[in-house]
Write an enzyme that holds these catalytic residues in place. Structure first.
Site, PDB file in Angstrom:
ATOM      1  N   HIS A 166      14.946 -22.620 -33.457  1.00  9.56           N
ATOM      2  CA  HIS A 166      15.400 -21.515 -32.611  1.00  9.56           C
ATOM      3  C   HIS A 166      16.506 -21.953 -31.660  1.00  9.56           C
ATOM      4  CE1 HIS A 166      11.917 -19.410 -34.048  1.00  9.56           C
ATOM      5  NE2 HIS A 166      11.100 -20.283 -33.510  1.00  9.56           N
ATOM      6  N   HIS A 178      17.374 -26.195 -22.937  1.00  8.37           N
ATOM      7  CA  HIS A 178      17.832 -25.754 -24.259  1.00  8.37           C
ATOM      8  C   HIS A 178      18.984 -24.779 -24.076  1.00  8.37           C
ATOM      9  CE1 HIS A 178      14.828 -22.726 -22.998  1.00  8.37           C
ATOM     10  NE2 HIS A 178      15.734 -21.900 -23.487  1.00  8.37           N
ATOM     11  N   HIS A 207      21.397 -21.303 -25.571  1.00  8.87           N
ATOM     12  CA  HIS A 207      21.519 -20.071 -26.353  1.00  8.87           C
ATOM     13  C   HIS A 207      23.001 -19.846 -26.608  1.00  8.87           C
ATOM     14  CE1 HIS A 207      17.288 -18.859 -25.612  1.00  8.87           C
ATOM     15  NE2 HIS A 207      17.467 -19.495 -24.458  1.00  8.87           N
ATOM     16  N   GLU A 260      22.540 -15.055 -22.480  1.00 11.99           N
ATOM     17  CA  GLU A 260      21.428 -14.095 -22.457  1.00 11.99           C
ATOM     18  C   GLU A 260      21.559 -13.141 -21.274  1.00 11.99           C
ATOM     19  OE1 GLU A 260      17.678 -16.427 -23.251  1.00 11.99           O
ATOM     20  OE2 GLU A 260      18.008 -15.334 -25.129  1.00 11.99           O
ATOM     21  N   HIS A 266      19.368 -23.220 -20.277  1.00 13.26           N
ATOM     22  CA  HIS A 266      18.143 -22.998 -19.509  1.00 13.26           C
ATOM     23  C   HIS A 266      17.456 -24.326 -19.235  1.00 13.26           C
ATOM     24  CE1 HIS A 266      17.818 -18.582 -21.088  1.00 13.26           C
ATOM     25  NE2 HIS A 266      18.640 -18.705 -20.059  1.00 13.26           N
ATOM     26  N   THR A 282      12.397 -15.953 -22.617  1.00 12.79           N
ATOM     27  CA  THR A 282      13.258 -15.051 -23.401  1.00 12.79           C
ATOM     28  C   THR A 282      12.972 -15.187 -24.902  1.00 12.79           C
ATOM     29  OG1 THR A 282      15.057 -16.658 -23.586  1.00 12.79           O
ATOM     30  CG2 THR A 282      15.077 -15.198 -21.654  1.00 12.79           C
TER      31      THR A 282
END
Ligand SMILES: *[C@@H]1O[C@H](CO)[C@@H](O)[C@H](O)[C@H]1NC(C)=O
Ligand SMILES: *[C@@H]1O[C@H](CO)[C@@H](O)[C@H](O)[C@H]1NC(C)=O
Length: 362
Positions: free
Chosen positions: A90, A115, A117, A129, A142, A224
Site C-alpha cells: 500500500h 510512510h 502517499h 491526502e 505521514h 487514512t
C-alpha cells in the site's frame, strides 16, 4: 459456560483472527472491487463521522493560541542502527525507533513509522491526502506516533481516542532536489514488490520536515487506510516541503503493489484517499489568519518594487530639499552683501570713506 458456548466463542474468535488481518493486510485497494468507496463494508470505522483526510478551508479554521510549536524528540539522533524500509503493498514505510518521539501535545507520543502517499500523473496531478482550500499537493508524508503515556504499545493505542498522533507533511515539486528525501528514494528500487524489506542507513528524520513547526492545523481524525480507526490527533503543517520532479517521478513509478511472484504486476500508484466530510468537526490553526496569510511571489515583488520606489522617491526629495537650502544660503548671503554694499555705499557717500564693511567679509 457450557462446552457448546465455549466452542462457538472459540470459533468466533478464530474467524475474527483469520478474517480481519487477511482483509487488513492484503485485500483492500484504492480503486476497484475493494476500492475506497467499499472500505466501510469491510471496515465499519471507515464509514465513521470523524474520518481523514479532510480539506482544510483556511477561512473556516479557528485560531487556538494554546497550540504551541511541536518538538520532535530524538529525530536527529538517529543512532547507528539501520532503519527498515518496507513495501507493504500500500505504501513505502520506514519503521522508527521507539525512543523517537513528539513533544508539544498533552501527552508524550512515541514514533512508530513513517510512510508516503503519492499519485501517478506527475506534478500538479494530486497525490497528497489532505487538501488546503481544495488544492492537492503532489505527495504527503505521514509520521505516525502512539500515546506512550496512556498505552503500552501501538496496537493498544490505535483503537483509542487520543491514541495516535500523526504529522502530515504536504510535498510539492519544484526545481531543486531535496537531499533528505533521497535517504528514502534511493532505496525504493530494493523493495519494488510487496512484502519486500531492506535495511537502509539511519538518517536525520527531522530533515524531512518543514522548517516552520510552529504553524500547523490540528483536528481529530482517523487513519487514512483501513481499518480507519478514529484515533488520530492530526497535525498538518502549513509549510510544505519541496522535492524535484525527478524525485516525484521515482516515487510514483518504482514500486509495485503486487508481490514478486504474482503473475499480474500492478504499479503502486495513487495510494491516497479522497477527502472526507468534516461533519461538524473544527479544524484549529496554531496561527492567526493575518500572520498566516502567505504572500504570493507577485505580491512580494510588488512590495519590494513599492518599497524601492518609495526609497528612491524619498532620496530624491531629500536631495532636492538639501539642494534648495544650499542654493538659498549663498543667495541670502549675496542679498546681504548687496544690502551691505548699498548701505556702505550710501554711508560712504555720506562719510566719503570707501566700503569699509566689505573688508570684514570672510
Ligand atoms: C500491547 O499491549 C497489550 C496490553 O498490555 C498487550 O495485551 C499486547 O500483547 C501488546 N501487544 C504487543 C504487540 O506488544
Ligand atoms: C479532540 O477530541 C477531544 C476529546 O473529545 C477534545 O477534547 C479535543 O478538544 C478535540 N481536539 C480537536 C483539535 O478538535
Amino acid at each position: 459456560m457450557d462446552s457448546l458456548g465455549l466452542f462457538i466463542l472459540l470459533m468466533l474468535l478464530c474467524s475474527q483472527w483469520t478474517a480481519v488481518p487477511a482483509a487488513e493486510e492484503t485485500t483492500w485497494t484504492y480503486t476497484g472491487l475493494m476500492g475506497q468507496s467499499e472500505w466501510p463494508q469491510y471496515f465499519p470505522d471507515c464509514g465513521g463521522t470523524s474520518q481523514s483526510p479532510v480539506d482544510v478551508a483556511t477561512t473556516q479554521t479557528k485560531y487556538d493560541p494554546s497550540l504551541i510549536p511541536l518538538t520532535p524528540l530524538g529525530y536527529s539522533q538517529h543512532g547507528n542502527r539501520p532503519f527498515t524500509l518496507y513495501n507493504n503493498g500500500h505504501t513505502a514505510m520506514i519503521e522508527l525507533p521507539e525512543w523517537m518521539g513528539l513533544g508539544g501535545l498533552p501527552w508524550l507520543f512515541s514514533a512508530v513509522q513513517m510512510h508516503l502517499h503519492w499519485g501517478s500523473g506527475g506534478p500538479s496531478h494530486g497525490g497528497g491526502e489532505h487538501t488546503i482550500n481544495g488544492l492537492s499537493a503532489d505527495a504527503e508524508l505521514h509520521v505516525v506516533h502512539y500515546n506512550s503515556e496512556l498505552y503500552p504499545n501501538m496496537s493498544a493505542a490505535m483503537t483509542q481516542r487520543d491514541g495516535l498522533a500523526v504529522l502530515g507533511i504536504l510535498i510539492v515539486t519544484g526545481e531543486e532536489t531535496n537531499p533528505a528525501f533521497n535517504n528514502i528514494l534511493n532505496y525504493l528500487s530494493r523493495i519494488r514488490h510487496a512484502d519486500q524489506k531492506v535495511l537502509i542507513p539511519a538518517f536525520d528524520v527531522q530533515s524531512l520536515l518543514p522548517k516552520d513547526l510552529g504553524r500547523y492545523y490540528r483536528y481529530n481524525g482517523s487513519l487514512t487506510t483501513p481499518p480507519c480507526y478514529q484515533s488520530v490527533i492530526w497535525t498538518l503543517f502549513h509549510e510544505r516541503v519541496q522535492i524535484s520532479k525527478a524525485q516525484l517521478l521515482k516515487m510514483e513509478t518504482i514500486l509495485y503493489s503486487s508481490k514478486a511472484e504474482d503473475r499480474d504486476q500492478m504499479l503502486l500508484q495513487d495510494n491516497y484517499r479522497v477527502t472526507q466530510p468534516l461533519n461538524h468537526r473544527v479544524v484549529f490553526a496554531s496561527f492567526s489568519a493575518e500572520s498566516g496569510k502567505e504572500l504570493s511571489s507577485g505580491e512580494v515583488t510588488a512590495i519590494v518594487i513599492g518599497v524601492m520606489c518609495g526609497c528612491v522617491g524619498l532620496a530624491v526629495i531629500i536631495r532636492f530639499i538639501v539642494k534648495t537650502i544650499r542654493m538659498k544660503e549663498p543667495e541670502k548671503v549675496k542679498e546681504q552683501k548687496q544690502d551691505m554694499a548699498l548701505n556702505s555705499t550710501s554711508a560712504a557717500e555720506r562719510e566719503k570713506s570707501p566700503l569699509p564693511s566689505l573688508q570684514t567679509e570672510p
